[in-house]
Motif scaffolding. Sequence first.
Motif, PDB file in Angstrom:
ATOM      1  N   LYS A 165       0.865  -1.295   0.106  1.00  0.00           N
ATOM      2  CA  LYS A 165       0.087   0.007   0.013  1.00  0.00           C
ATOM      3  C   LYS A 165       0.958   1.188  -0.037  1.00  0.00           C
ATOM      4  CE  LYS A 165      -1.867   1.212   3.949  1.00  0.00           C
ATOM      5  NZ  LYS A 165      -1.113   2.283   4.293  1.00  0.00           N
ATOM      6  N   ASN A 166       1.785   1.187   0.868  1.00  0.00           N
ATOM      7  CA  ASN A 166       2.541   2.517   1.054  1.00  0.00           C
ATOM      8  C   ASN A 166       3.493   2.901  -0.204  1.00  0.00           C
ATOM      9  OD1 ASN A 166       1.388   2.560   3.539  1.00  0.00           O
ATOM     10  ND2 ASN A 166       3.194   1.878   4.684  1.00  0.00           N
ATOM     11  N   ILE A 167       4.002   1.922  -1.102  1.00  0.00           N
ATOM     12  CA  ILE A 167       4.632   2.299  -2.044  1.00  0.00           C
ATOM     13  C   ILE A 167       4.107   2.947  -3.086  1.00  0.00           C
ATOM     14  CG2 ILE A 167       4.584   0.060  -3.457  1.00  0.00           C
ATOM     15  CD1 ILE A 167       7.584   0.232  -3.817  1.00  0.00           C
ATOM     16  N   MET A 168       2.549   2.968  -3.155  1.00  0.00           N
ATOM     17  CA  MET A 168       1.997   3.696  -4.207  1.00  0.00           C
ATOM     18  C   MET A 168       1.899   5.024  -3.740  1.00  0.00           C
ATOM     19  SD  MET A 168      -2.013   2.907  -5.471  1.00  0.00           S
ATOM     20  CE  MET A 168      -1.650   1.887  -6.989  1.00  0.00           C
ATOM     21  N   ASN A 169       1.854   5.911  -4.804  1.00  0.00           N
ATOM     22  CA  ASN A 169       1.755   7.489  -4.879  1.00  0.00           C
ATOM     23  C   ASN A 169       0.213   7.415  -4.756  1.00  0.00           C
ATOM     24  OD1 ASN A 169       1.331  10.194  -5.246  1.00  0.00           O
ATOM     25  ND2 ASN A 169       3.312  10.256  -6.532  1.00  0.00           N
ATOM     26  N   LEU A 170      -0.476   7.992  -3.721  1.00  0.00           N
ATOM     27  CA  LEU A 170      -1.927   8.030  -3.604  1.00  0.00           C
ATOM     28  C   LEU A 170      -2.328   9.235  -3.953  1.00  0.00           C
ATOM     29  CD1 LEU A 170      -2.623   6.121  -0.287  1.00  0.00           C
ATOM     30  CD2 LEU A 170      -2.866   5.063  -2.471  1.00  0.00           C
ATOM     31  N   LYS A 171      -1.485  10.379  -4.095  1.00  0.00           N
ATOM     32  CA  LYS A 171      -1.735  11.468  -4.710  1.00  0.00           C
ATOM     33  C   LYS A 171      -2.192  11.465  -6.147  1.00  0.00           C
ATOM     34  CE  LYS A 171      -0.247  15.435  -1.937  1.00  0.00           C
ATOM     35  NZ  LYS A 171       0.499  16.626  -1.941  1.00  0.00           N
ATOM     36  N   THR A 172      -1.435  10.410  -6.810  1.00  0.00           N
ATOM     37  CA  THR A 172      -1.854  10.340  -8.344  1.00  0.00           C
ATOM     38  C   THR A 172      -2.586   9.313  -8.706  1.00  0.00           C
ATOM     39  OG1 THR A 172       0.157   9.009  -8.596  1.00  0.00           O
ATOM     40  CG2 THR A 172       0.350  11.473  -8.957  1.00  0.00           C
ATOM     41  N   ILE A 191      -3.941  -1.298  -7.187  1.00  0.00           N
ATOM     42  CA  ILE A 191      -5.141  -0.923  -6.396  1.00  0.00           C
ATOM     43  C   ILE A 191      -5.775  -2.320  -5.775  1.00  0.00           C
ATOM     44  CG2 ILE A 191      -7.289   0.112  -5.999  1.00  0.00           C
ATOM     45  CD1 ILE A 191      -6.199   2.538  -7.576  1.00  0.00           C
ATOM     46  N   ARG A 192      -5.922  -3.035  -6.902  1.00  0.00           N
ATOM     47  CA  ARG A 192      -6.688  -4.435  -6.745  1.00  0.00           C
ATOM     48  C   ARG A 192      -6.161  -5.268  -5.714  1.00  0.00           C
ATOM     49  NH1 ARG A 192      -7.993  -5.494 -13.109  1.00  0.00           N
ATOM     50  NH2 ARG A 192     -10.088  -4.219 -13.302  1.00  0.00           N
ATOM     51  N   LEU A 193      -4.562  -5.093  -6.117  1.00  0.00           N
ATOM     52  CA  LEU A 193      -3.814  -6.186  -5.295  1.00  0.00           C
ATOM     53  C   LEU A 193      -3.804  -5.614  -3.641  1.00  0.00           C
ATOM     54  CD1 LEU A 193      -1.962  -8.445  -4.808  1.00  0.00           C
ATOM     55  CD2 LEU A 193      -0.195  -6.688  -5.573  1.00  0.00           C
ATOM     56  N   ILE A 194      -3.801  -4.374  -3.697  1.00  0.00           N
ATOM     57  CA  ILE A 194      -3.657  -3.684  -2.377  1.00  0.00           C
ATOM     58  C   ILE A 194      -4.848  -3.934  -1.487  1.00  0.00           C
ATOM     59  CG2 ILE A 194      -3.968  -1.349  -0.968  1.00  0.00           C
ATOM     60  CD1 ILE A 194      -2.092  -0.315  -3.320  1.00  0.00           C
ATOM     61  N   LYS A 195      -6.105  -3.654  -2.050  1.00  0.00           N
ATOM     62  CA  LYS A 195      -7.412  -4.163  -1.726  1.00  0.00           C
ATOM     63  C   LYS A 195      -7.452  -5.556  -1.197  1.00  0.00           C
ATOM     64  CE  LYS A 195     -10.189  -0.966  -4.232  1.00  0.00           C
ATOM     65  NZ  LYS A 195     -11.385  -0.744  -5.168  1.00  0.00           N
ATOM     66  N   HIS A 233     -10.580   2.909  -0.032  1.00  0.00           N
ATOM     67  CA  HIS A 233     -11.892   3.178  -0.745  1.00  0.00           C
ATOM     68  C   HIS A 233     -12.468   4.576  -0.649  1.00  0.00           C
ATOM     69  CE1 HIS A 233     -12.689  -1.014  -1.612  1.00  0.00           C
ATOM     70  NE2 HIS A 233     -12.840  -1.323  -0.349  1.00  0.00           N
ATOM     71  N   ASN A 234     -12.049   5.272   0.484  1.00  0.00           N
ATOM     72  CA  ASN A 234     -12.583   6.473   0.654  1.00  0.00           C
ATOM     73  C   ASN A 234     -11.717   7.754  -0.314  1.00  0.00           C
ATOM     74  OD1 ASN A 234     -14.552   6.966   2.387  1.00  0.00           O
ATOM     75  ND2 ASN A 234     -13.213   6.798   4.130  1.00  0.00           N
ATOM     76  N   ILE A 235     -10.338   7.203  -0.408  1.00  0.00           N
ATOM     77  CA  ILE A 235      -9.557   8.015  -1.357  1.00  0.00           C
ATOM     78  C   ILE A 235      -9.849   8.080  -2.835  1.00  0.00           C
ATOM     79  CG2 ILE A 235      -7.096   8.042  -2.505  1.00  0.00           C
ATOM     80  CD1 ILE A 235      -5.933   7.619   0.281  1.00  0.00           C
ATOM     81  N   LYS A 239     -17.554   5.206  -1.976  1.00  0.00           N
ATOM     82  CA  LYS A 239     -18.248   5.472  -0.645  1.00  0.00           C
ATOM     83  C   LYS A 239     -19.057   4.130  -0.164  1.00  0.00           C
ATOM     84  CE  LYS A 239     -16.640   9.752  -0.375  1.00  0.00           C
ATOM     85  NZ  LYS A 239     -15.616   9.989   0.393  1.00  0.00           N
ATOM     86  N   ASN A 240     -19.752   3.574  -0.731  1.00  0.00           N
ATOM     87  CA  ASN A 240     -20.613   2.257  -0.667  1.00  0.00           C
ATOM     88  C   ASN A 240     -19.759   1.397  -0.043  1.00  0.00           C
ATOM     89  OD1 ASN A 240     -22.934   3.410  -1.291  1.00  0.00           O
ATOM     90  ND2 ASN A 240     -23.034   2.479  -3.292  1.00  0.00           N
ATOM     91  N   ASP A 241     -18.307   0.977  -0.685  1.00  0.00           N
ATOM     92  CA  ASP A 241     -17.477   0.086  -0.193  1.00  0.00           C
ATOM     93  C   ASP A 241     -16.683   0.404   1.302  1.00  0.00           C
ATOM     94  OD1 ASP A 241     -17.818  -1.618  -2.307  1.00  0.00           O
ATOM     95  OD2 ASP A 241     -16.199  -0.672  -3.636  1.00  0.00           O
ATOM     96  N   ALA A 242     -16.554   1.792   1.129  1.00  0.00           N
ATOM     97  CA  ALA A 242     -15.863   2.221   2.638  1.00  0.00           C
ATOM     98  C   ALA A 242     -16.889   2.064   3.600  1.00  0.00           C
ATOM     99  CB  ALA A 242     -15.811   3.760   2.397  1.00  0.00           C
ATOM    100  N   GLU A 243     -18.195   2.429   3.320  1.00  0.00           N
ATOM    101  CA  GLU A 243     -18.984   2.236   4.281  1.00  0.00           C
ATOM    102  C   GLU A 243     -19.374   0.680   4.831  1.00  0.00           C
ATOM    103  OE1 GLU A 243     -22.274   3.101   7.227  1.00  0.00           O
ATOM    104  OE2 GLU A 243     -20.647   4.087   6.115  1.00  0.00           O
ATOM    105  N   THR A 244     -19.439  -0.308   3.920  1.00  0.00           N
ATOM    106  CA  THR A 244     -19.043  -1.627   4.146  1.00  0.00           C
ATOM    107  C   THR A 244     -18.130  -1.853   5.109  1.00  0.00           C
ATOM    108  OG1 THR A 244     -20.311  -2.189   1.974  1.00  0.00           O
ATOM    109  CG2 THR A 244     -19.507  -4.242   3.220  1.00  0.00           C
ATOM    110  N   ILE A 245     -16.884  -1.743   4.648  1.00  0.00           N
ATOM    111  CA  ILE A 245     -15.789  -2.065   5.502  1.00  0.00           C
ATOM    112  C   ILE A 245     -15.809  -1.157   6.903  1.00  0.00           C
ATOM    113  CG2 ILE A 245     -13.232  -1.864   5.837  1.00  0.00           C
ATOM    114  CD1 ILE A 245     -14.268  -3.705   3.692  1.00  0.00           C
ATOM    115  N   ARG A 246     -16.401   0.140   7.026  1.00  0.00           N
ATOM    116  CA  ARG A 246     -16.437   0.714   8.236  1.00  0.00           C
ATOM    117  C   ARG A 246     -17.498  -0.086   9.280  1.00  0.00           C
ATOM    118  NH1 ARG A 246     -19.991   3.113  11.151  1.00  0.00           N
ATOM    119  NH2 ARG A 246     -21.806   3.053   9.735  1.00  0.00           N
ATOM    120  N   LYS A 247     -18.628  -0.692   8.747  1.00  0.00           N
ATOM    121  CA  LYS A 247     -19.416  -1.584   9.426  1.00  0.00           C
ATOM    122  C   LYS A 247     -18.875  -2.861  10.159  1.00  0.00           C
ATOM    123  CE  LYS A 247     -23.608   0.182   7.347  1.00  0.00           C
ATOM    124  NZ  LYS A 247     -24.992  -0.507   6.432  1.00  0.00           N
TER     125      LYS A 247
END
Length: 266
Positions: A165-172, A191-195, A233-235, A239-247
Amino acid sequence: MLKITSVGRNQYIEKTKPYRDIIQTQLKKESAGKKAIERGGPQAAYSRLALVDDMLYLASNYLILCGMSQAILRIQSEESLNEARKSYVKAITYLEEIVSPFVDVPYSDYEDKLSEINDVDAQNRYALIRRAGLVLNLIKDAYGENAKWKWSFVDLEGRYAAVAKNIMNLKTAVANTDPRAVDYEPTVNHIRLIKKLLANAADRYREKYELLSNHTDDFNMGINFLNALKRIHNILGEKNDAETIRKKADTWAGKLDMDVKQRKKQ
């Protein structure tokens, strides 16, 4: 115990010589790389990155020795297998020193460290992480269901997931998910691999908690990986996936809280 004949031993020594020579070369390269890091400067991060590759290659050659021992001598070389694991740990450690080992923190907390390897493009970052994952799987397969090491790999898988996860430039990252972007394919695949890795690390830490340790630290690590996944997911605006993981994370936290209270009662 199977007796090793002199013929078999000599054959093993002869067949493995090229790989043992490679191992000695890689160990010398590691020593030279460490000296380059000690000198500091803007190239230190790239020296570490080169060592990551070297250690993965070293681990691969130890695995070859292990496989040839099995094929020629009909025994598994525990020494070679353990050296492969140690070399892999070195690779992950060098990578953590570049991109940080953080699991669930804002990108800004490690952005400065990551900027030291700005010249490494998305394709090469993804390729490195893929190689690291391949070597880890080969080591796990070689150990098999050996109970001595089964649970130690949970932590190693978690460390691997974090650096992936951390090696990816999340800004781009968001811009690169546009099919017209130059780095679209490696970014989307990364991204798929990170998830997948974050979700798996969370599940593995909970499994370790439930089946082995009963330590709250393990369950909390699982929750941290879920929160890291939610952050991704939020980045990406999912939003729906983020909410599922939050729950899911909230459910796990509630379960842990109940377990702690139950233990206090007992």
